[in-house]
Design an enzyme around this catalytic site. Sequence first.
Site, PDB file in Angstrom:
ATOM      1  N   SER A   1       0.702  -1.335  -0.210  1.00  0.00           N
ATOM      2  CA  SER A   1       0.078  -0.227   0.024  1.00  0.00           C
ATOM      3  C   SER A   1       0.783   1.227  -0.050  1.00  0.00           C
ATOM      4  O   SER A   1       0.384   2.072  -0.269  1.00  0.00           O
ATOM      5  CB  SER A   1      -1.023  -0.067   1.226  1.00  0.00           C
ATOM      6  OG  SER A   1      -0.210   0.056   2.422  1.00  0.00           O
ATOM      7  N   GLU A   2       2.058   1.183   0.429  1.00  0.00           N
ATOM      8  CA  GLU A   2       3.251   2.289   0.585  1.00  0.00           C
ATOM      9  C   GLU A   2       4.280   2.099   0.576  1.00  0.00           C
ATOM     10  O   GLU A   2       4.590   0.858   1.214  1.00  0.00           O
ATOM     11  CB  GLU A   2       2.918   3.364   1.836  1.00  0.00           C
ATOM     12  CG  GLU A   2       1.453   3.527   2.076  1.00  0.00           C
ATOM     13  CD  GLU A   2       0.708   4.615   1.195  1.00  0.00           C
ATOM     14  OE1 GLU A   2       1.505   5.124   0.505  1.00  0.00           O
ATOM     15  OE2 GLU A   2      -0.543   4.808   1.588  1.00  0.00           O
ATOM     16  N   THR A   3       5.397   2.722  -0.175  1.00  0.00           N
ATOM     17  CA  THR A   3       6.840   2.389   0.149  1.00  0.00           C
ATOM     18  C   THR A   3       7.226   3.707   0.504  1.00  0.00           C
ATOM     19  O   THR A   3       6.903   4.882  -0.286  1.00  0.00           O
ATOM     20  CB  THR A   3       7.420   2.060  -1.358  1.00  0.00           C
ATOM     21  OG1 THR A   3       6.816   0.817  -1.428  1.00  0.00           O
ATOM     22  CG2 THR A   3       8.800   1.986  -1.257  1.00  0.00           C
TER      23      THR A   3
END
Length: 279
Positions: A46-48
């Site tokens: 969902s995020e980096t």
Amino acid sequence: MTDLDILRYAAFSADPSGGNPAGVVLDAAALSDADMLSVAAEVGYSETAFVTERRGDGVLRVRYFSPLAEVPFCGHATVATAVALADRHGPGTYVFVTNAGEVPVTVDEHRRATLTSVGARVAELAEDDLTALLTALRWARSDLDTALPPRVAYAGAYHPILAVTTRQRLADLDYDVPALKALMELRGWTTVQLVWREDEHHFDVRDPFPVGGVYEDPATGAAAAALGGYLRDLWLVEGDAVIELSQGADLGRPGHLTVTLLPGEAGVRVSGTAVPIAG
């Protein structure tokens, strides 16, 4: 970018199979916006988080990308990045300079990180937006807990908050992806914070995240901070409350987030552990 060192951590869990996975790039100084978006899409979480600049004395410029877009602030990737730094340099305190503002983060010797969000604020949720949101979620107004009124809360990113009367309603999440995504893009919402209150200090939460390219975020630190601001603003908890959030069990990735409110502090503290994901 074949030589890029991409770390993977599970945030808000002591188990790599729990919590919310985040990509972490500790040296992204040479990457363009397009490069970071491409890496985030390749990682698929969902995020980096990308550390694009080290300014000395523990101050770092950090940016966050979902597979589809940059977001101003991400709590679980902040926790993952702070723990990744601590794994290399030992426990300590950092200041992440994000698109939303400065976020202090402290990591202890047990891989437990505590971030302090930017100042939280809460606004009314427009009646038309509530109707559209319920339609997209396929929920009825009778599903809502009237003791916890709908609002839009901010602590680095915007999240509408809806509370339901039963845990089963939360478990049966089955939303209209295109409709919810379009509404969220129109209003600039990052996730939708859906909550069920077990008691005054314990909540189960879920966070649809179609604007990021995933159906649901397994553990959401930015939304947890927003929820803390919401509870404080509506006088639903005392001014020095500690609130425990359970998230991810419905996805098979159980996680735990601790929200702390301190008198006189505009931000909200969110704490949790993180561990590396092998691979």
